[in-house]
Write a protein that holds these residues in place. Structure first.
Motif, mmCIF file in Angstrom:
data_model
loop_
_atom_site.group_PDB
_atom_site.id
_atom_site.type_symbol
_atom_site.label_atom_id
_atom_site.label_comp_id
_atom_site.label_asym_id
_atom_site.label_seq_id
_atom_site.Cartn_x
_atom_site.Cartn_y
_atom_site.Cartn_z
ATOM 1 N N ALA A 497 -0.446 1.550 -3.057
ATOM 2 C CA ALA A 497 -0.161 2.951 -3.377
ATOM 3 C C ALA A 497 0.489 3.097 -4.746
ATOM 4 N N LYS A 498 1.281 2.104 -5.136
ATOM 5 C CA LYS A 498 1.961 2.168 -6.419
ATOM 6 C C LYS A 498 0.949 2.154 -7.568
ATOM 7 N N SER A 499 -0.062 1.272 -7.484
ATOM 8 C CA SER A 499 -1.071 1.187 -8.536
ATOM 9 C C SER A 499 -1.858 2.487 -8.635
ATOM 10 N N LYS A 501 -0.772 5.416 -7.814
ATOM 11 C CA LYS A 501 0.118 6.436 -8.370
ATOM 12 C C LYS A 501 0.194 6.333 -9.890
ATOM 13 N N GLU A 504 -2.809 8.038 -11.292
ATOM 14 C CA GLU A 504 -2.633 9.486 -11.211
ATOM 15 C C GLU A 504 -1.665 9.986 -12.278
ATOM 16 N N LEU A 505 -0.638 9.194 -12.556
ATOM 17 C CA LEU A 505 0.340 9.571 -13.576
ATOM 18 C C LEU A 505 -0.315 9.636 -14.960
ATOM 19 N N GLU A 508 -2.375 12.687 -15.236
ATOM 20 C CA GLU A 508 -1.514 13.863 -15.435
ATOM 21 C C GLU A 508 -1.040 13.955 -16.885
ATOM 22 N N ARG A 534 -9.658 12.658 -8.802
ATOM 23 C CA ARG A 534 -8.326 12.856 -9.396
ATOM 24 C C ARG A 534 -8.393 13.451 -10.806
#
Length: 561
Positions: A497-499, A501, A504-505, A508, A534
Motif C-alpha cells: 500500500a505504501k508504494s 500511495k 498517487e502522491l 497529485e 488514478r
C-alpha cells in the motif's frame, strides 16, 4: 642544458667568512666576477649578516679557525636554523681531520689553503650552488603542498627505487577516494574541502610505520598507498573515517577504497595504480560496501570500457550508433492514442555486436563523452521527425535526453534552433528531457537556462521524477511541461500500500502543477489500468512496444492514421 643562473644572468650572493683580511681580499677578487661577494671576519658576524635578511645567499665559504666564533660552531648553528640550514657551506682548511669533521657536520665541500687555484675554487662554487638549486627544485615538486604527501610522479619513482632493492617483497596498492568531494566543496566551501584533504594526509603519514608504506595525493581527492602485502585495509579505512569524524563533526564524509593485492612485478608501477583506482571507481555510489578488491573481471571490464571510449568517434562517424524510438500513448480517452516517442540510443558494434546502453551511457557520462553521443541523437532524431513529417503529413514529437553536462553548454539553444531550421520543425516537435538529478546541482543557473529554452517554444520534461533528489519547494520554482514517473514506481505499485500511495502522491503533484505525467516502464494491462484509474495521462513501456528502429516505428504512425 643551461642552468637557471646562465639563462637569467643572475649574480648570486656569496658570503666569505675569513678572519684574515688578506685571505678575504683574495677570495673576493676570485669570486667577484661571477658573484656578489659579502664578507665577515668570524662566525658570529656571519650569522648576523645571514639573519638580517638583506639578501638571499646561495653559498657560504667559511674558514674553520677563527676568533669569537669558529667555523665548526657556525656550521652547527646554521644547521639548527630552519631558515638557513639549506645554504651550502664550503669549508676552507688545510687540515685533513678538520675536513672530515666539517663534512660530517653538514658542510658540502672543502677548499684547501692557500688559495692559489682560482679556477678550481670557481668550479667548486659553481658545482655546489647548482647541486643545491637542483635539490631545491626537486624538493619543491616532490611533495603535494597541501597535504605533505608525495606527488604522484615522485611516489611512482620512490616505488621504483624501493623495488630495485626489495624485488622479492609482496606489495599492495590502495586507492582512496572521497565520495562526492565536489559537493563537499560546494556545500561547505573550498577551505573546508582542503581541510579534509589535509587531515587525510596527516592520518596516512601517522600510519606509515604501521603499514610499512608511503602515500601520495593526486587528482584532487585521490590518495594512493604503497604498502606490504596483506595489510589490514579495513583497519586503515576505519582509522581514516574515525579521524575525519572526530575532526569534522558537522558533516559526514564517506571514503571508499580500491585494493590491488600482490602487485604483478612484471607490470609498470603506473599500472598498479590504475588497477587500484579501477577497483575504487567500481563502488562509486555503492553505499553497501566501502572496499573493492581488484580482480581479473575488473581488468576485463576496464579493457572493455577502454575500447568503448576509443571507438566512440568511429561509431558516430560510421553510424554504428542507432537511434531507436519507443512510443508514448495518451490513455485519457477510451482508446490509447499515439502521442509522441522517446529517442533511445543503441550501439551495433562491428566487432562486439549489440552493446547494452547500460554498458556505455554511464561510462560516457562519467568522462564527458556523453555530449558527443547526445548531439548525435539530437541530430538523428530531428532528421527522423522531419522525414516522418514529410511522408505522413504530421509531426510526431520526439523526446531527447539533455544530460547534466549538456545543460551548461553555452550554444545549447542555438544548436537546437539550428536543428529545427535544417529539418523544417517547430520547437514543440523536439521535446527536451532533463533528469531530476540535474536540478539539484545548480538550480538557479539551470532554472535560467530552462526558462530561456521555454521562451523559444521548447517543452521541458523532467525525467526520472521521484528517484530521490527533488523537493516540493524546488518544483514550485522550476518551469516544466511534463513529469516522467520513474519506472521503479510503476514496478513497485503492487508491492504494498505504501508504494501505491507514493504513485498517487506523484500523480497529485503533477495535477497540482497542472502538467501531464508520463509513466515509464509499463509492462502489463493491470499496471495500465491502475495508472489510468488514478489519473495518469501518458504511458510508455513494453505493454505497447519495446524501443524499435525508425522503420518499425513507422507502423505505429500508419496504424494511428
Amino acid at each position: 642544458m643551461q642552468n637557471f643562473g646562465d639563462i637569467s644572468n643572475l649574480k648570486r650572493h656569496v658570503l666569505v667568512v675569513e678572519d684574515e683580511l688578506i685571505n678575504r681580499e683574495i677570495l673576493s677578487n676570485i669570486l667577484s666576477k661571477d658573484y656578489e661577494v659579502h664578507s665577515a671576519a668570524n662566525g658570529e658576524e656571519a650569522l648576523r649578516i645571514l639573519r638580517s635578511g638583506t639578501c638571499s645567499f646561495s653559498l657560504i665559504l667559511a674558514d674553520l679557525l677563527m676568533p669569537v666564533m669558529d667555523g665548526f660552531e657556525m656550521i652547527r648553528l646554521l644547521k639548527e636554523d630552519e631558515s638557513l640550514r639549506t645554504i651550502p657551506v664550503i669549508v676552507m682548511t688545510s687540515e685533513t681531520d678538520a675536513e672530515v669533521r666539517s663534512i660530517k657536520m653538514g658542510a658540502a665541500d672543502f677548499i684547501t689553503k692557500p688559495y692559489d687555484m682560482p679556477d678550481v675554487i670557481l668550479a667548486r662554487c659553481e658545482r655546489i650552488i647548482e647541486l643545491q638549486e637542483n635539490k631545491s627544485i626537486i624538493h619543491g615538486t616532490e611533495k603535494d603542498h597541501l597535504t605533505g604527501l608525495y606527488s604522484r610522479e615522485y611516489f611512482v619513482e620512490y616505488i621504483k627505487l624501493t623495488e630495485k632493492y626489495k624485488a622479492d617483497r609482496k606489495v599492495d596498492i590502495l586507492a582512496i577516494n572521497i565520495e562526492h568531494f565536489h559537493l563537499l566543496n560546494e556545500l561547505y566551501g573550498r577551505k573546508a574541502g582542503d581541510n579534509v584533504l589535509i587531515r587525510i594526509g596527516q592520518i596516512l603519514m601517522d600510519l606509515y610505520d604501521e603499514i610499512s608504506g608511503i602515500g601520495c595525493r593526486t587528482e584532487a581527492d585521490c590518495f594512493y598507498i604503497y604498502c606490504g602485502h596483506d595489510t589490514d585495509y579495513a583497519s586503515i579505512l576505519n582509522k581514516l573515517n574515525q579521524g575525519l569524524s572526530d575532526t569534522f563533526t558537522s558533516h559526514r564524509i564517506r571514503l571508499r577504497m580500491g585494493v590491488y593485492r600482490d602487485a604483478d612485478k612484471s607490470l609498470m608501477v603506473e599500472n598498479w595504480l590504475d588497477r587500484a583506482k579501477t577497483a575504487c571507481d567500481r563502488i562509486r555510489g555503492d553505499y553497501s560496501t566501502d572496499i573493492a578488491i581488484y580482480n581479473n573481471d575488473l581488468f576485463d571490464q576496464s579493457k572493455f570500457q577502454e575500447r568503448l571510449i576509443n571507438d566512440i568517434d568511429d561509431a558516430i562517424e560510421h553510424k554504428d550508433f542507432i537511434v531507436f524510438y519507443q512510443p508514448k500513448y495518451d490513455i485519457r480517452g477510451d482508446k490509447p492514442t499515439l502521442r509522441s516517442a522517446e529517442a533511445l540510443i543503441r550501439w551495433n558494434h562491428p566487432a562486439l555486436g549489440m552493446i547494452s546502453p547500460a554498458s556505455f551511457i554511464p561510462l560516457f557520462e562519467s568522462n564527458g563523452l556523453i555530449q558527443k553521443l547526445d548531439r548525435f541523437v539530437w541530430q538523428e532524431a530531428a532528421k527522423q521527425i522531419g522525414l516522418w513529417k514529410e511522408k505522413y503529413g504530421v509531426a510526431i514529437p520526439v523526446s531527447v535526453n539533455v544530460s547534466r553536462m549538456d545543460i551548461y553548454y553555452p550554444e545549447l539553444k542555438e544548436n537546437f534552433l539550428r536543428l529545427l531550421r535544417e529539418n523544417d520543425l517547430s520547437p514543440k516537435d523536439l521535446l527536451l528531457e532533463i533528469t531530476e538529478s540535474a536540478y539539484s546541482e545548480n538550480a538557479e543557473q539551470l532554472i535560467s537556462i530552462v526558462e530561456n529554452l521555454r521562451e523559444s517554444g521548447f517543452m521541458i520534461e523532467m525525467d526520472d521524477f521521484g528517484s530521490g533528489y527533488s523537493s516540493l519547494n524546488m518544483l514550485t520554482s522550476i518551469p516544466i511541461d511534463a513529469l516522467k514517473l520513474d519506472m521503479k514506481f510503476v514496478q513497485n505499485m503492487k508491492k504494498d500500500a505504501k508504494s501505491m500511495k507514493l504513485v498517487e502522491l506523484v500523480l497529485e503533484i503533477a495535477d497540482f502543477l497542472q502538467v501531464p505525467i508520463i509513466a515509464e516502464g509499463v509492462e502489463t494491462e493491470e499496471q495500465l489500468k491502475l495508472l489510468k484509474d488514478r489519473g495518469c495521462d501518458i504511458i510508455q513501456g513494453y505493454y505497447f512496444s519495446k524501443p524499435v528502429p525508425p522503420e518499425e516505428f513507422a507502423e505505429f504512425i500508419e496504424r494511428e492514421l
